[in-house]
Write a protein that holds these residues in place. Structure first.
Motif, mmCIF file in Angstrom:
data_model
loop_
_atom_site.group_PDB
_atom_site.id
_atom_site.type_symbol
_atom_site.label_atom_id
_atom_site.label_comp_id
_atom_site.label_asym_id
_atom_site.label_seq_id
_atom_site.Cartn_x
_atom_site.Cartn_y
_atom_site.Cartn_z
ATOM 1 N N UNK A 1 1.009 -1.454 0.318
ATOM 2 C CA UNK A 1 -0.003 -0.049 -0.084
ATOM 3 C C UNK A 1 1.121 1.146 0.237
ATOM 4 N N UNK A 2 0.923 1.755 -0.806
ATOM 5 C CA UNK A 2 1.685 3.162 -1.133
ATOM 6 C C UNK A 2 0.573 4.548 -1.304
ATOM 7 N N UNK A 3 1.285 5.117 -0.322
ATOM 8 C CA UNK A 3 0.239 6.970 0.696
ATOM 9 C C UNK A 3 1.084 7.848 -0.045
ATOM 10 N N UNK A 4 0.776 8.838 -0.619
ATOM 11 C CA UNK A 4 1.428 9.875 -0.935
ATOM 12 C C UNK A 4 1.540 10.725 -0.151
ATOM 13 N N UNK A 5 2.369 11.648 -0.461
ATOM 14 C CA UNK A 5 2.742 12.677 0.999
ATOM 15 C C UNK A 5 3.421 13.876 0.516
ATOM 16 N N UNK A 6 3.655 15.202 0.819
ATOM 17 C CA UNK A 6 3.583 16.471 0.529
ATOM 18 C C UNK A 6 5.771 16.156 0.810
ATOM 19 N N UNK A 7 5.986 17.035 -0.631
ATOM 20 C CA UNK A 7 7.754 16.946 0.070
ATOM 21 C C UNK A 7 7.977 17.741 1.208
ATOM 22 N N UNK A 8 9.367 17.140 2.249
ATOM 23 C CA UNK A 8 9.168 17.887 3.240
ATOM 24 C C UNK A 8 8.168 17.263 4.583
ATOM 25 N N UNK A 9 7.864 15.919 4.150
ATOM 26 C CA UNK A 9 7.316 15.302 5.630
ATOM 27 C C UNK A 9 8.476 14.852 6.655
ATOM 28 N N UNK A 10 8.151 15.005 7.612
ATOM 29 C CA UNK A 10 9.074 14.023 8.372
ATOM 30 C C UNK A 10 8.214 13.098 8.960
ATOM 31 N N UNK A 11 8.080 12.380 9.354
ATOM 32 C CA UNK A 11 7.299 10.465 10.659
ATOM 33 C C UNK A 11 8.407 10.736 11.952
ATOM 34 N N UNK A 12 7.391 10.541 12.577
ATOM 35 C CA UNK A 12 7.740 10.173 13.637
ATOM 36 C C UNK A 12 6.888 8.686 14.861
ATOM 37 N N UNK A 13 7.948 8.208 14.805
ATOM 38 C CA UNK A 13 7.259 7.061 15.939
ATOM 39 C C UNK A 13 6.203 7.159 17.079
ATOM 40 N N UNK A 14 5.428 7.570 16.802
ATOM 41 C CA UNK A 14 4.259 7.941 18.217
ATOM 42 C C UNK A 14 5.128 6.437 20.075
ATOM 43 N N UNK A 15 5.373 5.499 18.819
ATOM 44 C CA UNK A 15 5.405 4.410 20.608
ATOM 45 C C UNK A 15 7.009 5.308 21.521
ATOM 46 N N UNK A 16 7.618 5.679 20.185
ATOM 47 C CA UNK A 16 9.346 5.776 20.518
ATOM 48 C C UNK A 16 9.552 7.015 20.333
ATOM 49 N N UNK A 17 9.134 7.931 20.210
ATOM 50 C CA UNK A 17 9.207 9.371 19.948
ATOM 51 C C UNK A 17 10.223 8.979 18.838
ATOM 52 N N UNK A 18 10.986 7.958 18.244
ATOM 53 C CA UNK A 18 12.154 8.571 17.324
ATOM 54 C C UNK A 18 11.609 8.592 15.530
ATOM 55 N N UNK A 19 12.542 9.802 15.055
ATOM 56 C CA UNK A 19 11.702 10.242 14.247
ATOM 57 C C UNK A 19 12.455 9.096 13.524
ATOM 58 N N UNK A 20 11.668 8.558 12.477
ATOM 59 C CA UNK A 20 11.845 7.201 11.317
ATOM 60 C C UNK A 20 12.449 7.763 10.141
ATOM 61 N N UNK A 21 11.888 8.945 9.618
ATOM 62 C CA UNK A 21 12.317 9.143 8.336
ATOM 63 C C UNK A 21 11.966 10.333 7.984
ATOM 64 N N UNK A 22 12.873 11.016 6.908
ATOM 65 C CA UNK A 22 12.187 12.425 6.442
ATOM 66 C C UNK A 22 12.486 12.669 4.954
ATOM 67 N N UNK A 23 11.075 12.677 4.824
ATOM 68 C CA UNK A 23 10.876 12.835 3.169
ATOM 69 C C UNK A 23 10.920 14.344 2.561
ATOM 70 N N UNK A 24 12.002 14.399 1.629
ATOM 71 C CA UNK A 24 12.385 15.691 1.172
ATOM 72 C C UNK A 24 12.114 15.322 -0.572
ATOM 73 N N UNK A 25 12.945 14.528 -1.346
ATOM 74 C CA UNK A 25 12.837 14.021 -2.692
ATOM 75 C C UNK A 25 12.295 13.539 -3.518
ATOM 76 N N UNK A 26 11.333 14.582 -4.570
ATOM 77 C CA UNK A 26 10.117 13.516 -5.451
ATOM 78 C C UNK A 26 10.651 12.353 -5.274
#
Length: 437
Positions: free
Chosen positions: A87-112
């Motif tokens: 399942x592929x979910x589209x997000x805008x450039x500049x989206x930072x993804x954080x796991x709420x259970x651990x508080x960790x940033x798991x990725x930063x999506x900036x490139x097309x």
């Protein structure tokens, strides 16, 4: 009105792997048919992918739970079940993804086109063809599919712009943006007209272009969350050049210098690195009566300010009459040419490291043992529960295999050490059995 959504919480549930099959060959001329159960297929993963056509997280406001499909079960004649599509979910450039259970940033999506797997699908369970041995040539053992990963995530959007317009509310940021780009921000003579960042492209006659963002108005205390505070400051992190707009039309000649210093204090309180970005001071509303006198006073105050490492360049404009606007855009483009691209990766790597240092450790114990109020022993733990989920309890041989796995992990010995007696009940999830020495 197209509401800007820059922070949203979502759930992602990857697909479970398909179950392996217990089956045997039943062919006319094969009197001793062996095991023939196939493996299950892989469950679908959930992937975030950058789509440059998106500008906000608005689509997630009404759709926050995403579930991938499960893999197909194994079949007869050693046939593997089909794997589920991701399942592929589209997000805008500049989206930072954080796991709420651990508080960790798991990725930063900036490139097309950049992708990030946020929940992995479970592998398919093995069919009984994998469990045949000399001692047991016709095993009634197969694995259930591995559960897919479940995660609770926070998506945060930081707009990607080369140039950020900063300054107190109603200094003319929206007006300037509307004049130099095709953007149509809401403009009115009251504070906080701009509640969300507006983005526009500036196209110069010499062929150069750059993205400019009109940021929400900033007031004193923003770095502590006052006003629009942190919403503003999050978006400015990625801009390479700042245009600091200062209103010169006030009746009070001290207002301009005071507000200029307040904005810089808020930037420093939030992140001192922001003050190192190239900054042009733009004196606005120069078509109004008091503006020139106030500008002269402002320049004199800056000259006497010993705390500044160097006096910033001051550029007077009137967005209403367009006075000085084109020259300001040329100057901004020149400054961008001299400014290296902002290394967002190293900044975000630093954030990831900070979150990891502060995050609680996930439970990594192979198994845990607790006791219910009614005296039932309860088994848990990451590895044990994974083995349990992948055990096909409808076949006695699979149950015996699971019991052997628990023994090898040391569960039996640990239960005895805690005082378990013959006949005591043991529970794993909803499955209850009697303990026998």
């Amino acid at each position: 009105m197209n509401t800007f959504v820059d922070q949203i919480k979502i759930e992602v549930h990857a697909g479970k792997g398909g179950d392996g099959m217990v089956a045997f060959r039943r062919e006319k001329y094969v009197p001793n048919g062996g095991p023939a159960g196939g493996d299950g297929g892989r469950g679908g993963s959930i992937i975030l992918k950058v789509d440059e056509g998106l500008r906000t997280l608005m689509d997630f406001r009404y759709h926050r739970i995403f579930k991938a499909k499960n893999g197909g079960n194994g079949m007869n004649k050693q046939m593997t079940g089909p794997s589920a599509e991701d399942t592929v979910i589209a997000v805008p450039q500049g989206t930072t993804v954080r796991d709420l259970d651990t508080g960790q940033i798991i990725g930063d999506l900036v490139e097309q086109g950049q992708e990030l797997v946020v929940a992995r699908g479970g592998r398919g369970g093995r069919g009984n063809i994998h469990f045949a041995s000399a001692k047991n040539p016709a095993p009634e053992i197969a694995e259930n599919g591995e559960p897919g990963e479940d995660h609770y995530l926070e998506l945060e959007l930081k707009m990607l712009a080369d140039v950020g317009l900063i300054g107190f509310p109603s200094v003319g940021k929206s007006t300037l943006l509307s004049v130099v780009t095709g953007a149509k921000p809401k403009i009115a003579a009251y504070e906080f007209t701009t509640l969300v960042p507006n983005l526009g492209m500036v196209m110069l006659p010499d062929g150069r272009d750059f993205a400019m963002a009109d940021m929400p108005g900033l007031i004193e205390g923003a770095s502590k969350g006052i006003g629009l505070g942190l919403k503003f400051l999050r978006h400015i992190e990625r801009t390479r050049v700042l245009l600091h707009l200062v209103d010169m039309s006030s009746e009070d000649p001290e207002q301009a210098i005071q507000r200029y210093r307040q904005i810089n204090r808020e930037l420093a309180n939030y992140d001192p690195e922001l003050l190192k970005r190239p900054q042009i001071v733009v004196a606005t509303k120069m078509d109004l009566p008091n503006a020139q006198d106030n500008l002269d006073h402002f320049k004199a105050e800056l000259q006497e300010d010993t705390t500044l490492p160097n006096v910033p360049k001051i550029f007077p404009i009137s967005a209403v009459t367009h006075q000085g606007v084109q020259q300001l855009m040329q100057l901004t483009a020149d400054l961008l040419d001299q400014t290296p691209a902002f290394d967002s990766e190293s900044h975000d790597e630093q954030l990831v490291a900070e979150y990891k240092a502060a995050a609680p450790e996930k439970e990594t114990a192979d198994f845990t043992i607790t006791k219910d109020e009614d005296g039932t022993w309860v088994l848990g733990g990451a590895k044990l529960l994974r083995l349990f989920d992948m055990t096909d309890l409808t076949h006695e041989q699979s149950q015996l295999r699971f019991a052997r796995q628990l023994r090898q992990m040391g569960v039996d010995d640990a239960l005895r050490a805690k005082g378990i007696q013959d006949g005591d009940l043991v529970r794993i999830k909803k499955f209850v059995f009697e303990f026998v020495q």
